[in-house]
Every structure is written in C-alpha cells, then in structure tokens.
Design a protein around this motif. Structure first.
Motif, PDB file in Angstrom:
ATOM      1  N   LEU A   1       0.803  -1.222   0.000  1.00  0.00           N
ATOM      2  CA  LEU A   1       0.000   0.000   0.000  1.00  0.00           C
ATOM      3  C   LEU A   1       0.835   1.271   0.000  1.00  0.00           C
ATOM      4  O   LEU A   1       0.447   2.268  -0.573  1.00  0.00           O
ATOM      5  CB  LEU A   1      -0.996  -0.018   1.165  1.00  0.00           C
ATOM      6  N   ASN A   2       1.988   1.217   0.646  1.00  0.00           N
ATOM      7  CA  ASN A   2       2.826   2.432   0.582  1.00  0.00           C
ATOM      8  C   ASN A   2       3.980   2.294  -0.408  1.00  0.00           C
ATOM      9  O   ASN A   2       4.916   3.058  -0.396  1.00  0.00           O
ATOM     10  CB  ASN A   2       3.324   2.833   1.987  1.00  0.00           C
ATOM     11  N   LYS A   3       3.873   1.289  -1.293  1.00  0.00           N
ATOM     12  CA  LYS A   3       4.938   1.079  -2.281  1.00  0.00           C
ATOM     13  C   LYS A   3       4.518   1.481  -3.687  1.00  0.00           C
ATOM     14  O   LYS A   3       5.338   1.542  -4.591  1.00  0.00           O
ATOM     15  CB  LYS A   3       5.340  -0.408  -2.323  1.00  0.00           C
ATOM     16  N   TYR A   4       3.232   1.681  -3.881  1.00  0.00           N
ATOM     17  CA  TYR A   4       2.747   1.907  -5.251  1.00  0.00           C
ATOM     18  C   TYR A   4       1.590   2.881  -5.200  1.00  0.00           C
ATOM     19  O   TYR A   4       0.642   2.689  -4.447  1.00  0.00           O
ATOM     20  CB  TYR A   4       2.304   0.555  -5.843  1.00  0.00           C
ATOM     21  N   LYS A   5       1.684   3.916  -6.006  1.00  0.00           N
ATOM     22  CA  LYS A   5       0.675   4.981  -5.912  1.00  0.00           C
ATOM     23  C   LYS A   5      -0.724   4.523  -6.341  1.00  0.00           C
ATOM     24  O   LYS A   5      -1.720   5.093  -5.906  1.00  0.00           O
ATOM     25  CB  LYS A   5       1.112   6.215  -6.713  1.00  0.00           C
ATOM     26  N   ASN A   6      -0.804   3.513  -7.171  1.00  0.00           N
ATOM     27  CA  ASN A   6      -2.120   3.006  -7.591  1.00  0.00           C
ATOM     28  C   ASN A   6      -2.601   1.833  -6.737  1.00  0.00           C
ATOM     29  O   ASN A   6      -3.455   1.062  -7.163  1.00  0.00           O
ATOM     30  CB  ASN A   6      -2.093   2.569  -9.055  1.00  0.00           C
ATOM     31  N   ALA A   7      -2.043   1.690  -5.560  1.00  0.00           N
ATOM     32  CA  ALA A   7      -2.478   0.601  -4.669  1.00  0.00           C
ATOM     33  C   ALA A   7      -3.601   1.089  -3.768  1.00  0.00           C
ATOM     34  O   ALA A   7      -3.535   2.184  -3.209  1.00  0.00           O
ATOM     35  CB  ALA A   7      -1.295   0.118  -3.833  1.00  0.00           C
ATOM     36  N   ARG A   8      -4.650   0.280  -3.663  1.00  0.00           N
ATOM     37  CA  ARG A   8      -5.812   0.654  -2.836  1.00  0.00           C
ATOM     38  C   ARG A   8      -6.230  -0.514  -1.944  1.00  0.00           C
ATOM     39  O   ARG A   8      -6.239  -1.658  -2.383  1.00  0.00           O
ATOM     40  CB  ARG A   8      -7.014   0.993  -3.722  1.00  0.00           C
ATOM     41  N   TYR A   9      -6.604  -0.171  -0.748  1.00  0.00           N
ATOM     42  CA  TYR A   9      -7.068  -1.171   0.230  1.00  0.00           C
ATOM     43  C   TYR A   9      -8.558  -0.972   0.491  1.00  0.00           C
ATOM     44  O   TYR A   9      -8.994   0.126   0.828  1.00  0.00           O
ATOM     45  CB  TYR A   9      -6.269  -1.006   1.524  1.00  0.00           C
ATOM     46  N   TYR A  10      -9.339  -2.016   0.294  1.00  0.00           N
ATOM     47  CA  TYR A  10     -10.773  -1.975   0.567  1.00  0.00           C
ATOM     48  C   TYR A  10     -11.106  -3.101   1.542  1.00  0.00           C
ATOM     49  O   TYR A  10     -11.206  -4.251   1.123  1.00  0.00           O
ATOM     50  CB  TYR A  10     -11.575  -2.182  -0.721  1.00  0.00           C
ATOM     51  N   PRO A  11     -11.252  -2.777   2.826  1.00  0.00           N
ATOM     52  CA  PRO A  11     -11.499  -3.835   3.812  1.00  0.00           C
ATOM     53  C   PRO A  11     -12.784  -4.602   3.530  1.00  0.00           C
ATOM     54  O   PRO A  11     -12.890  -5.791   3.809  1.00  0.00           O
ATOM     55  CB  PRO A  11     -11.590  -3.091   5.145  1.00  0.00           C
ATOM     56  N   ASN A  12     -13.770  -3.912   2.967  1.00  0.00           N
ATOM     57  CA  ASN A  12     -14.965  -4.626   2.504  1.00  0.00           C
ATOM     58  C   ASN A  12     -15.552  -3.883   1.310  1.00  0.00           C
ATOM     59  O   ASN A  12     -15.185  -2.739   1.038  1.00  0.00           O
ATOM     60  CB  ASN A  12     -15.992  -4.813   3.616  1.00  0.00           C
TER      61      ASN A  12
END
Ligand code: ATP
Ligand code: MG
Length: 193
Positions: A39-50
């Motif tokens: 998540l902090n390595k790539y600007k297009n990374a997104r986290y969606y817990p649900n």
C-alpha cells in the motif's frame, strides 16, 4: 483492458508478490481486501477492507478467503491467476477453487519451484482433474521479494543494471511469460477485448 484476480485460499503462496509487480508493470490499479505492504509502495495501490469495487485495468490481490464480495469480483475477472505451491494442502485448495470457478479462464501459477520436477508434479495433479487448464511456473527466487521491498516492479528491478539482469535472468523470463499475456499479443487479453 483487463481485470486480473490473483487468488488462493492458501496463505503465503505469493499472491501479493505477484500482484504488486504485475500491477506496476502493467500500470494497473492494485486492489486488495487484505492489509498489505504494497500500500505504501505503489501509488495506484488501494485497500478496501470490505466492498471491494469492480474496476477495469486492475489487479486484485485477494486475501486467503473467498467471501461474497471477492466471489463477485472473481466471476467478473478476465482471468484468475491461482498461485500454488508444491504441497498437498495448496494443491487441494487450488483444485477446490478451480472447481468453483470452472467457467472462468484460470491460469495455475506454480510458485516457489525448487526444481522442474516439482512444477511437473503440480501440473500433473491439476491436469488429472482439469486436463486443459493453463499452467505456468516461477522458480524459487528473490526477484519478487526484492522488487516489492524496494518498491520496484520485477521488470524495473531486472532492468536496473547488468548485474540484476544476470542475477534474475531465468526468474524474469518465467515472470515475463505471465506479463506477456496482458501486453500486445497476450492471449487472455485478446480474448476479452
Ligand atoms: N517465487 C518465489 N520464490 C521465493 N519466495 C517467494 C516467491 N514468491 C513469493 N515468495 C515469498 O513468499 C512469501 C509469501 O509471499 P506473499 O506474501 O506474496 O504471499 P501471499 O499469498 O500474498 O500471502 P498471504 O496469504 O499472507 O497474503 C514472501 O516472503 C515472498 O517474498
Ligand atoms: Mg498477501
């Protein structure tokens, strides 16, 4: 344009490692339902817990479970890449996932292969039940780990200098077979576009 899901109900088989490099190399979004170092390595990374949303040009990295939401995304994916290691538990879990998604295009990705015979064993066990399934493998290598740690994709790391080209030559060739599926003449890519 493609939706790529990397899934396995088995932990530690290389989902995140592959998903990160593929996403970055393709310039795709990386989406995950799992707290992840990417998540902090790539600007297009997104986290969606649900409620992970469906997007084109995305590599989905699903944690070790399939719930209603990830099931929906998997069903909409152009391809499901299924990392599998050479142990009975991993192979059994892969067979179950394949059975549940047998209408989908699936690529079995034998990972952390110590010798070519291991890849052959996994392939045989899968093909015994699903004879025509696409199959590829990646040897045991630090390529994906070092790429993720430095925030570079596998291609960026491989291409860094002559030493890295030498060091990762074989592993990169194996990784590149997967990457190629989604670029210019990529088989899976073409089928759906
Ligand atoms: N081809 C490979 N050779 C050697 N080590 C590898 C390979 N692929 C992945 N690994 C290593 O295996 C470990 C697990 O990989 P990774 O975190 O990508 O798996 P995962 O399936 O996402 O795990 P989790 O289920 O915990 O999310 C990491 O330390 C990673 O660097
Ligand atoms: Mg992971």
């Amino acid at each position: 344009m493609a939706i790529i899901s990397i899934a396995s109900t088995k932990g530690g088989v290389g989902k995140t490692s592959l998903a990160f490099s593929l996403a970055k190399d393709l310039g795709y979004r990386y989406a995950t339902n799992d707290m992840s170092v990417t998540l902090n390595k790539y600007k297009n990374a997104r986290y969606y817990p649900n409620n992970i949303p469906l997007y084109p040009d995305t590599v989905y990295d699903f944690g070790g479970f399939v719930d209603k939401n990830s099931d929906e995304i998997l069903r909409e994916s152009d391809i499901i890449i299924l990392p599998t290691t050479n142990d009975l538990n991993s192979i059994m879990k892969s067979l179950i996932l394949i059975k549940n998604f047998r209408e989908k295009t699936i690529l079995v990705f034998a990972n952390m292969i110590d010798n070519p015979n291991d890849a052959a064993i996994i392939r045989e066990k899968i093909h015994e039940h699903f004879p025509n399934l696409a199959f590829t493998y990646l040897r045991r290598t630090k390529l994906l780990k070092n790429a993720l740690e430095t925030g570079m994709s596998a291609t960026e790391l491989y291409e860094m200098n002559n030493q890295t080209r030498h060091l990762y030559k074989q592993a990169y060739a194996e990784y590149h077979k997967i990457l190629k599926l989604f670029t210019t003449d990529g088989r899976y890519f073409k089928e759906k576009s």
